[in-house]
Design an enzyme around this catalytic site. Structure first.
Site, PDB file in Angstrom:
ATOM      1  N   GLY A   9       0.818  -1.218   0.000  1.00  0.00           N
ATOM      2  CA  GLY A   9       0.000   0.000   0.000  1.00  0.00           C
ATOM      3  C   GLY A   9       0.846   1.259   0.000  1.00  0.00           C
ATOM      4  O   GLY A   9       0.490   2.266   0.616  1.00  0.00           O
ATOM      5  N   GLY A  12      -0.514   4.840  -0.885  1.00  0.00           N
ATOM      6  CA  GLY A  12      -1.430   5.560  -0.009  1.00  0.00           C
ATOM      7  C   GLY A  12      -0.733   6.644   0.810  1.00  0.00           C
ATOM      8  O   GLY A  12       0.480   6.840   0.711  1.00  0.00           O
ATOM      9  N   LEU A  60      -3.249  -8.370  -2.433  1.00  0.00           N
ATOM     10  CA  LEU A  60      -3.561  -9.087  -1.191  1.00  0.00           C
ATOM     11  C   LEU A  60      -4.630 -10.166  -1.371  1.00  0.00           C
ATOM     12  O   LEU A  60      -4.871 -10.959  -0.473  1.00  0.00           O
ATOM     13  CB  LEU A  60      -4.015  -8.105  -0.114  1.00  0.00           C
ATOM     14  CG  LEU A  60      -2.913  -7.376   0.666  1.00  0.00           C
ATOM     15  CD1 LEU A  60      -3.529  -6.478   1.724  1.00  0.00           C
ATOM     16  CD2 LEU A  60      -1.952  -8.353   1.328  1.00  0.00           C
ATOM     17  N   LEU A  81       0.287  -1.939   5.038  1.00  0.00           N
ATOM     18  CA  LEU A  81      -0.615  -0.780   5.036  1.00  0.00           C
ATOM     19  C   LEU A  81      -1.740  -0.943   4.022  1.00  0.00           C
ATOM     20  O   LEU A  81      -2.697  -0.169   4.022  1.00  0.00           O
ATOM     21  CB  LEU A  81       0.180   0.490   4.695  1.00  0.00           C
ATOM     22  CG  LEU A  81       1.446   0.745   5.517  1.00  0.00           C
ATOM     23  CD1 LEU A  81       2.059   2.080   5.117  1.00  0.00           C
ATOM     24  CD2 LEU A  81       1.143   0.732   7.012  1.00  0.00           C
ATOM     25  N   ALA A  82      -1.608  -1.920   3.129  1.00  0.00           N
ATOM     26  CA  ALA A  82      -2.609  -2.072   2.071  1.00  0.00           C
ATOM     27  C   ALA A  82      -3.957  -2.437   2.669  1.00  0.00           C
ATOM     28  O   ALA A  82      -4.044  -3.280   3.554  1.00  0.00           O
ATOM     29  CB  ALA A  82      -2.171  -3.156   1.090  1.00  0.00           C
ATOM     30  N   ALA A  83      -4.991  -1.783   2.190  1.00  0.00           N
ATOM     31  CA  ALA A  83      -6.343  -2.081   2.672  1.00  0.00           C
ATOM     32  C   ALA A  83      -7.356  -1.312   1.842  1.00  0.00           C
ATOM     33  O   ALA A  83      -7.017  -0.316   1.200  1.00  0.00           O
ATOM     34  CB  ALA A  83      -6.498  -1.669   4.136  1.00  0.00           C
ATOM     35  N   GLU A 128     -11.023   2.283  14.736  1.00  0.00           N
ATOM     36  CA  GLU A 128     -12.407   1.931  14.387  1.00  0.00           C
ATOM     37  C   GLU A 128     -12.801   0.600  15.035  1.00  0.00           C
ATOM     38  O   GLU A 128     -13.977   0.309  15.179  1.00  0.00           O
ATOM     39  CB  GLU A 128     -12.570   1.848  12.866  1.00  0.00           C
ATOM     40  CG  GLU A 128     -12.466   3.186  12.149  1.00  0.00           C
ATOM     41  CD  GLU A 128     -13.718   4.042  12.253  1.00  0.00           C
ATOM     42  OE1 GLU A 128     -14.817   3.495  12.413  1.00  0.00           O
ATOM     43  OE2 GLU A 128     -13.572   5.279  12.203  1.00  0.00           O
ATOM     44  N   TYR A 150     -15.615  -2.577   7.656  1.00  0.00           N
ATOM     45  CA  TYR A 150     -14.183  -2.249   7.693  1.00  0.00           C
ATOM     46  C   TYR A 150     -13.585  -2.642   9.035  1.00  0.00           C
ATOM     47  O   TYR A 150     -12.555  -3.323   9.116  1.00  0.00           O
ATOM     48  CB  TYR A 150     -14.011  -0.742   7.448  1.00  0.00           C
ATOM     49  CG  TYR A 150     -12.640  -0.185   7.755  1.00  0.00           C
ATOM     50  CD1 TYR A 150     -11.612  -0.280   6.825  1.00  0.00           C
ATOM     51  CD2 TYR A 150     -12.377   0.449   8.981  1.00  0.00           C
ATOM     52  CE1 TYR A 150     -10.343   0.240   7.095  1.00  0.00           C
ATOM     53  CE2 TYR A 150     -11.120   0.962   9.258  1.00  0.00           C
ATOM     54  CZ  TYR A 150     -10.106   0.864   8.315  1.00  0.00           C
ATOM     55  OH  TYR A 150      -8.857   1.367   8.589  1.00  0.00           O
ATOM     56  N   HIS A 180      -5.289   9.679  11.377  1.00  0.00           N
ATOM     57  CA  HIS A 180      -4.179  10.591  11.114  1.00  0.00           C
ATOM     58  C   HIS A 180      -4.297  11.120   9.691  1.00  0.00           C
ATOM     59  O   HIS A 180      -4.587  10.372   8.761  1.00  0.00           O
ATOM     60  CB  HIS A 180      -2.829   9.918  11.386  1.00  0.00           C
ATOM     61  CG  HIS A 180      -2.735   8.525  10.909  1.00  0.00           C
ATOM     62  ND1 HIS A 180      -3.288   7.456  11.589  1.00  0.00           N
ATOM     63  CD2 HIS A 180      -2.178   8.001   9.795  1.00  0.00           C
ATOM     64  CE1 HIS A 180      -3.060   6.347  10.927  1.00  0.00           C
ATOM     65  NE2 HIS A 180      -2.395   6.651   9.812  1.00  0.00           N
TER      66      HIS A 180
END
Ligand SMILES: NC(=O)c1ccc[n+]([C@@H]2O[C@H](COP(=O)([O-])OP(=O)(O)OC[C@H]3O[C@@H](n4cnc5c(N)ncnc54)[C@H](OP(=O)(O)O)[C@@H]3O)[C@@H](O)[C@H]2O)c1
Length: 344
Positions: A9, A12, A60, A81-83, A128, A150, A180
């Site tokens: 990721g 991003g 992924l 970090l990929a999502a 979250e 999510y 952030h």
């Protein structure tokens, strides 16, 4: 020899800031991109580091693809970090979100176990997961209560990280990061939507900015500092999970007020709830309005993080004030929109 860090990721927001900080620390940085995407390097370009990063394609959703990448690269550190990172979209794409954010992490953990069990892994978990919060403020011991596809998917990933650490001895950490933001934040997220929208209003390209729930409360920090916390988690003797947060919470309404002031608007609110709108009293024009269609089906009311463990163990703390963050984002968006206008 330089350590190799693999960042999934990397296109991003966090990927760009993390790549920069790792390059500054002398790492060889390899970033994954999806062959189905256009390999967007715009954020890395903005930070001036795209040329120093190596790229490898990784999806992924594909277990064998992940395994091959790890077997070939044998990274020292992996930052996952990929999502599918947009909570709102997860209500529209729950199965896809689950496949990437939950099963994708399990695929990665299995591949690490097989291909490079010595590698250190950071998993991008999220505040979250606290959802319908049970305790205020939230720390590593707070019970989870996710409120979106999510968050449910991220919680599945979080527990798998814990289990692979305890069961297989992997060096795997879950960073429970509160929101952030930065000038590199995606446009779909409320903070950036506000600063970008107000830049367009200020430059006469848009009349009204439409937003969702003004009363949602978030703990917003600066992304550039949070990536340093990720790196610190992987430098400890033993792997563990950490909350990163500022310890201050702000309503969307207050963020909007701060952004309006940064753009020189004199904002005055009319009405409440679904019918709230804001007028710039300098011009008498309505510049912001609530649109209930933008509400989430289930809201996370009050996120406020307690990062005292990260401070004590990692020596990490958030330093950028909300005002500084808003100024930084407002200035960047004003300049971008203005430059776009000048070019058009
Ligand atoms: N920013 C926050 O406030 C925050 C807070 C807590 C946790 N997090 C988590 O931290 C991570 C980084 O956040 P961010 O704000 O940098 O997110 P972001 O800007 O949305 O970046 C997400 C990245 O994931 C990649 N990606 C999406 N689906 C993928 C797939 N199926 N296979 C491989 N790559 C895929 C995207 O690649 P493309 O360019 O190809 O789309 C992009 O590079 C995310 O996991 C997010 O959920 C963020």
């Amino acid at each position: 020899m330089a350590k190799t860090a693999l960042i999934t990721g990397i296109s991003g927001q966090d990927g760009a800031y993390l790549a920069k900080t790792l390059l500054e620390r002398g790492y060889r940085v390899v970033g994954t991109y999806r062959r189905t995407s256009a390999m967007p390097t715009n954020r890395l370009d903005e930070l001036g580091v795209a040329q120093q990063v190596e790229f490898v394609d990784m999806e992924l959703l594909e277990e064998s693809n992940i395994r091959h990448v790890l077997q070939k690269l044998k990274p020292d550190e992996i930052y996952n970090l990929a999502a599918q990172s947009f909570v709102g979209l997860s209500f529209e794409l729950p199965l896809y979100t689950c496949d990437v954010n939950a099963m994708g992490v399990l695929r990665l953990l299995e591949a690490v176990r097989e291909a490079c069990p010595e590698a250190r892994l950071y998993q991008a978990s999220t505040s979250e997961m606290f959802g319908k919060v049970q305790v205020v403020p939230q720390n590593e011991r707070t019970p989870f209560c996710p409120r979106s596809p999510y968050a449910v998917a991220k919680l599945f990933a979080h527990w798998n990280v814990v289990n692979y650490r305890e069961g297989y001895g992997l060096y795997a950490c879950s960073g429970i990061l509160f929101n952030h933001e930065s000038p590199l934040r995606g446009l779909e997220f409320v903070t950036r939507k506000v600063t970008h929208g107000f830049a367009r209003v200020a430059l006469g390209l848009q009349d009204v900015l439409r937003v969702g729930n003004l009363e949602a409360k978030r703990d917003w920090g600066f992304a550039g500092e949070y990536v340093d916390g990720m790196w610190r988690m992987l430098q400890q003797d033993t792997p563990d999970d950490y909350v990163l947060a500022t310890g201050r919470t702000t309503t969307v309404r207050d963020f909007v007020d701060g952004a309006a002031a940064a753009f020189g608007f004199a904002l005055e609110w009319n009405g409440d709830g679904d019918s709230a709108s804001g007028v710039d009293t300098k011009t008498g024009r309505t510049i912001i309005a609530v649109d209930p269609l933008l509400y989430r089906p289930t809201e996370v009311a009050l996120l406020l993080g307690d990062a005292s463990k990260a401070k004590a163990v990692l020596g990490w703390e958030a330093k950028t004030s909300l005002e500084e963050l808003i100024q930084m984002m407002a200035r960047a968006d004003y300049d971008r929109v203005k430059t776009g206008l000048a070019r058009a």
